[in-house]
Design a protein around this motif. Structure first.
Motif, PDB file in Angstrom:
ATOM      1  N   PRO A 228      46.777  31.557  44.418  1.00 46.48           N
ATOM      2  CA  PRO A 228      46.661  30.762  43.202  1.00 46.48           C
ATOM      3  C   PRO A 228      47.550  31.262  42.075  1.00 46.48           C
ATOM      4  CG  PRO A 228      44.871  32.337  43.300  1.00 46.48           C
ATOM      5  CD  PRO A 228      45.647  32.485  44.590  1.00 46.48           C
ATOM      6  N   LEU A 229      47.762  30.392  41.120  1.00 48.85           N
ATOM      7  CA  LEU A 229      48.285  30.792  39.828  1.00 48.85           C
ATOM      8  C   LEU A 229      47.078  31.005  38.919  1.00 48.85           C
ATOM      9  CD1 LEU A 229      50.759  31.105  37.877  1.00 48.85           C
ATOM     10  CD2 LEU A 229      50.391  28.709  37.263  1.00 48.85           C
ATOM     11  N   ALA A 230      47.117  32.040  38.115  1.00 52.59           N
ATOM     12  CA  ALA A 230      46.023  32.325  37.189  1.00 52.59           C
ATOM     13  C   ALA A 230      46.582  32.452  35.780  1.00 52.59           C
ATOM     14  CB  ALA A 230      45.300  33.609  37.577  1.00 52.59           C
ATOM     15  N   LEU A 231      45.860  31.855  34.833  1.00 53.23           N
ATOM     16  CA  LEU A 231      46.164  32.051  33.421  1.00 53.23           C
ATOM     17  C   LEU A 231      45.221  33.099  32.864  1.00 53.23           C
ATOM     18  CD1 LEU A 231      46.528  28.384  32.082  1.00 53.23           C
ATOM     19  CD2 LEU A 231      48.288  29.843  33.107  1.00 53.23           C
ATOM     20  N   LEU A 232      45.737  33.944  31.999  1.00 56.98           N
ATOM     21  CA  LEU A 232      44.929  34.971  31.356  1.00 56.98           C
ATOM     22  C   LEU A 232      44.833  34.642  29.870  1.00 56.98           C
ATOM     23  CD1 LEU A 232      45.156  38.779  32.018  1.00 56.98           C
ATOM     24  CD2 LEU A 232      44.796  37.891  29.714  1.00 56.98           C
ATOM     25  N   GLN A 233      43.629  34.417  29.404  1.00 58.24           N
ATOM     26  CA  GLN A 233      43.400  34.112  27.995  1.00 58.24           C
ATOM     27  C   GLN A 233      42.718  35.302  27.329  1.00 58.24           C
ATOM     28  OE1 GLN A 233      41.050  30.490  28.079  1.00 58.24           O
ATOM     29  NE2 GLN A 233      42.864  29.212  28.062  1.00 58.24           N
ATOM     30  N   GLY A 234      43.289  35.788  26.250  1.00 57.29           N
ATOM     31  CA  GLY A 234      42.701  36.918  25.541  1.00 57.29           C
ATOM     32  C   GLY A 234      43.634  38.105  25.524  1.00 57.29           C
ATOM     33  N   ASP A 235      43.084  39.257  25.236  1.00 53.64           N
ATOM     34  CA  ASP A 235      43.863  40.489  25.117  1.00 53.64           C
ATOM     35  C   ASP A 235      43.445  41.487  26.190  1.00 53.64           C
ATOM     36  OD1 ASP A 235      45.194  39.622  22.730  1.00 53.64           O
ATOM     37  OD2 ASP A 235      43.342  40.064  21.631  1.00 53.64           O
ATOM     38  N   VAL A 236      44.438  42.100  26.847  1.00 52.02           N
ATOM     39  CA  VAL A 236      44.134  43.081  27.885  1.00 52.02           C
ATOM     40  C   VAL A 236      44.995  44.331  27.702  1.00 52.02           C
ATOM     41  CG1 VAL A 236      43.382  41.446  29.654  1.00 52.02           C
ATOM     42  CG2 VAL A 236      45.810  42.013  29.462  1.00 52.02           C
ATOM     43  N   ASP A 237      44.431  45.473  28.082  1.00 52.27           N
ATOM     44  CA  ASP A 237      45.231  46.691  28.187  1.00 52.27           C
ATOM     45  C   ASP A 237      45.732  46.797  29.628  1.00 52.27           C
ATOM     46  OD1 ASP A 237      42.995  47.433  29.636  1.00 52.27           O
ATOM     47  OD2 ASP A 237      42.220  48.795  28.099  1.00 52.27           O
ATOM     48  N   GLU A 238      46.385  47.897  29.971  1.00 48.02           N
ATOM     49  CA  GLU A 238      46.952  48.029  31.315  1.00 48.02           C
ATOM     50  C   GLU A 238      45.865  48.021  32.387  1.00 48.02           C
ATOM     51  OE1 GLU A 238      50.322  48.103  32.225  1.00 48.02           O
ATOM     52  OE2 GLU A 238      50.361  47.320  30.186  1.00 48.02           O
ATOM     53  N   ALA A 239      44.731  48.647  32.104  1.00 49.06           N
ATOM     54  CA  ALA A 239      43.641  48.655  33.082  1.00 49.06           C
ATOM     55  C   ALA A 239      43.089  47.253  33.267  1.00 49.06           C
ATOM     56  CB  ALA A 239      42.529  49.609  32.633  1.00 49.06           C
ATOM     57  N   GLY A 240      42.979  46.502  32.180  1.00 52.60           N
ATOM     58  CA  GLY A 240      42.499  45.132  32.266  1.00 52.60           C
ATOM     59  C   GLY A 240      43.462  44.247  33.028  1.00 52.60           C
ATOM     60  N   LEU A 241      44.776  44.477  32.857  1.00 46.39           N
ATOM     61  CA  LEU A 241      45.771  43.686  33.578  1.00 46.39           C
ATOM     62  C   LEU A 241      45.716  43.989  35.069  1.00 46.39           C
ATOM     63  CD1 LEU A 241      47.914  41.574  33.053  1.00 46.39           C
ATOM     64  CD2 LEU A 241      49.567  43.417  32.700  1.00 46.39           C
ATOM     65  N   ASP A 242      45.500  45.254  35.437  1.00 45.92           N
ATOM     66  CA  ASP A 242      45.334  45.586  36.850  1.00 45.92           C
ATOM     67  C   ASP A 242      44.110  44.877  37.431  1.00 45.92           C
ATOM     68  OD1 ASP A 242      47.540  47.179  37.339  1.00 45.92           O
ATOM     69  OD2 ASP A 242      46.540  49.045  36.750  1.00 45.92           O
ATOM     70  N   LEU A 243      43.026  44.835  36.677  1.00 47.22           N
ATOM     71  CA  LEU A 243      41.822  44.155  37.145  1.00 47.22           C
ATOM     72  C   LEU A 243      42.080  42.667  37.310  1.00 47.22           C
ATOM     73  CD1 LEU A 243      38.820  44.021  37.834  1.00 47.22           C
ATOM     74  CD2 LEU A 243      38.333  43.924  35.370  1.00 47.22           C
ATOM     75  N   ALA A 244      42.773  42.058  36.336  1.00 47.88           N
ATOM     76  CA  ALA A 244      43.076  40.639  36.426  1.00 47.88           C
ATOM     77  C   ALA A 244      43.925  40.330  37.657  1.00 47.88           C
ATOM     78  CB  ALA A 244      43.788  40.182  35.155  1.00 47.88           C
ATOM     79  N   CYS A 245      44.906  41.190  37.945  1.00 48.59           N
ATOM     80  CA  CYS A 245      45.748  41.001  39.131  1.00 48.59           C
ATOM     81  C   CYS A 245      44.936  41.162  40.406  1.00 48.59           C
ATOM     82  CB  CYS A 245      46.899  41.995  39.116  1.00 48.59           C
ATOM     83  SG  CYS A 245      48.187  41.639  37.903  1.00 48.59           S
ATOM     84  N   ALA A 246      44.045  42.149  40.432  1.00 45.44           N
ATOM     85  CA  ALA A 246      43.226  42.377  41.622  1.00 45.44           C
ATOM     86  C   ALA A 246      42.291  41.199  41.880  1.00 45.44           C
ATOM     87  CB  ALA A 246      42.422  43.668  41.450  1.00 45.44           C
ATOM     88  N   ILE A 247      41.760  40.618  40.832  1.00 47.05           N
ATOM     89  CA  ILE A 247      40.889  39.443  40.987  1.00 47.05           C
ATOM     90  C   ILE A 247      41.696  38.264  41.512  1.00 47.05           C
ATOM     91  CG2 ILE A 247      39.517  37.744  39.739  1.00 47.05           C
ATOM     92  CD1 ILE A 247      38.717  40.022  37.815  1.00 47.05           C
ATOM     93  N   THR A 248      42.860  38.038  40.933  1.00 47.51           N
ATOM     94  CA  THR A 248      43.697  36.919  41.371  1.00 47.51           C
ATOM     95  C   THR A 248      44.101  37.092  42.826  1.00 47.51           C
ATOM     96  OG1 THR A 248      44.545  36.688  39.111  1.00 47.51           O
ATOM     97  CG2 THR A 248      45.790  35.608  40.865  1.00 47.51           C
TER      98      THR A 248
END
Length: 347
Positions: free
Chosen positions: A285-305
């Motif tokens: 999928p393509l995922a949109l990220l809404q909000g603010d993330v740090d590097e750890a949050g971006l890794d989590l978002a990528c892992a979920i996607t």
């Protein structure tokens, strides 16, 4: 003045009741045109067109289809901005979810009243049925709508007219009250039988045509307001709430993850507005990220996607992270295991 010179505007939703109400007026020689107010919260059309898995559905605007069957002109009026006050500040409150049904009906009939005054029409017709909707179609609330909209007795409800006080069109003989109906309650069998007699195609009744009546959608809209710290929305917000999986793994950000090809294509249109993620070495999928993330949050978002793509069982997946107006970065992540997807992340 003869009946054929009288003009009525029908609030044409695309559902069965308004279709029949319009036809009853045409049968009496009334000049009928339809009006449809676009709020942005309509169920039909948008998601049916985006999602390819709805192969059993016709991709069409049901109000236009109703007008085509009736042989009448349809006016589609954009009320997105003006409708915000109805959603955010309903005088009569909400229904089971975020549906301001009573205020909504008064708003739309009020707009129709202004329209007939501007265009020289005589009265307004709706497909309302006494007792069919628990909030806006009760015996005590039907007069509220007529009064607050300013339509008063120029508002005719042909499907239940015999159970209601005579309106101006009936008293003046523009329409024959005896040829109107006396339907009440939630049983749709009389309408379905009448539609068959006329040979109409119609949208199947499914509890309403507005996303604000949907529990899941209302939950996502409330989450949007909480995340912003204020009750506001724009058109893109309400469109995106209709599409994809919505997960909030952290209070500071949310992911909207496409569920199939059509949704991915739709979400691509927002790449210049949001951080967006996709797998480089696997379909997904393509995922949109809404909000603010740090590097750890971006890794989590990528892992979920990655979890929702074809590389979910791989040890590592190469992910791309695009930013509006910026370069695309790559990240190597382990797809999140199924057991790690917390149920309360899903909106």
């Amino acid at each position: 003045m003869e009946n054929h010179k009288r003009k009525a505007i029908v609030l044409l939703s695309g559902g069965l009741d308004s279709l029949l109400a319009a036809r009853l007026m045409l049968d009496q020689g009334i000049h009928v045109e339809g009006i449809n107010f676009f709020t942005g919260f309509c169920v039909e059309g948008h998601t049916h067109a985006v999602r390819r898995d709805r192969k059993d559905r016709h991709v069409r605007n049901n109000a236009l289809h109703s007008a085509e069957q009736l042989g009448i002109r349809l006016h589609i009026v954009d009320v997105i901005d003006d409708y915000k006050d109805v959603v955010l500040n309903p005088r009569h409150g909400y229904g089971a979810h975020l549906n301001p049904c009573l205020d909504c009906k008064a708003f739309m009939i009020g707009r129709a009243r202004s329209w007939i005054e501007e265009h020289g029409f005589d009265f307004i017709v709706t497909g309302e049925v006494l007792g069919q909707r628990p909030m806006s179609q009760r015996r005590d609330t039907l007069p509220v709508v007529a009064r607050e909209s300013g339509a008063l007795d120029r508002l005719l409800r042909p499907l239940s007219a015999k159970l209601l006080p005579p309106t101006l069109p009936e008293r003046e003989g523009w329409v024959d009250r005896e040829r109107l109906l006396g339907l009440s309650g939630r049983n749709r069998k009389p309408q379905i039988a009448l539609a068959r007699a006329y040979g109409f195609e119609y949208a199947q009744p499914a509890g309403g045509c507005c996303f604000l009546t949907d529990e899941n959608y209302a939950h996502k809209l409330r989450d949007l307001w909480v995340s912003r710290g204020e009750r506001r929305y724009d058109f893109d917000d309400i469109m995106l709430l209709k599409i994809g999986r919505h997960l909030r793994p952290h209070p500071s950000f949310k992911l909207i993850i496409g569920r199939e090809e059509g949704e991915n294509r739709f979400l691509e249109g927002y790449r210049q507005r949001f951080v967006h993620l996709w797998a480089l070495d696997h379909k997904g999928p393509l995922a949109l990220l809404q909000g603010d993330v740090d590097e750890a949050g971006l890794d989590l978002a990528c892992a979920i996607t990655a979890r929702f793509g074809q590389g979910r069982c791989e040890a590592r997946v190469r992910m791309a992270v695009g930013r509006p107006g910026g370069p695309t970065r790559e990240r190597d992540v382990a797809p999140l295991p199924a057991h790690a997807l917390a149920a309360d992340w899903y909106l």
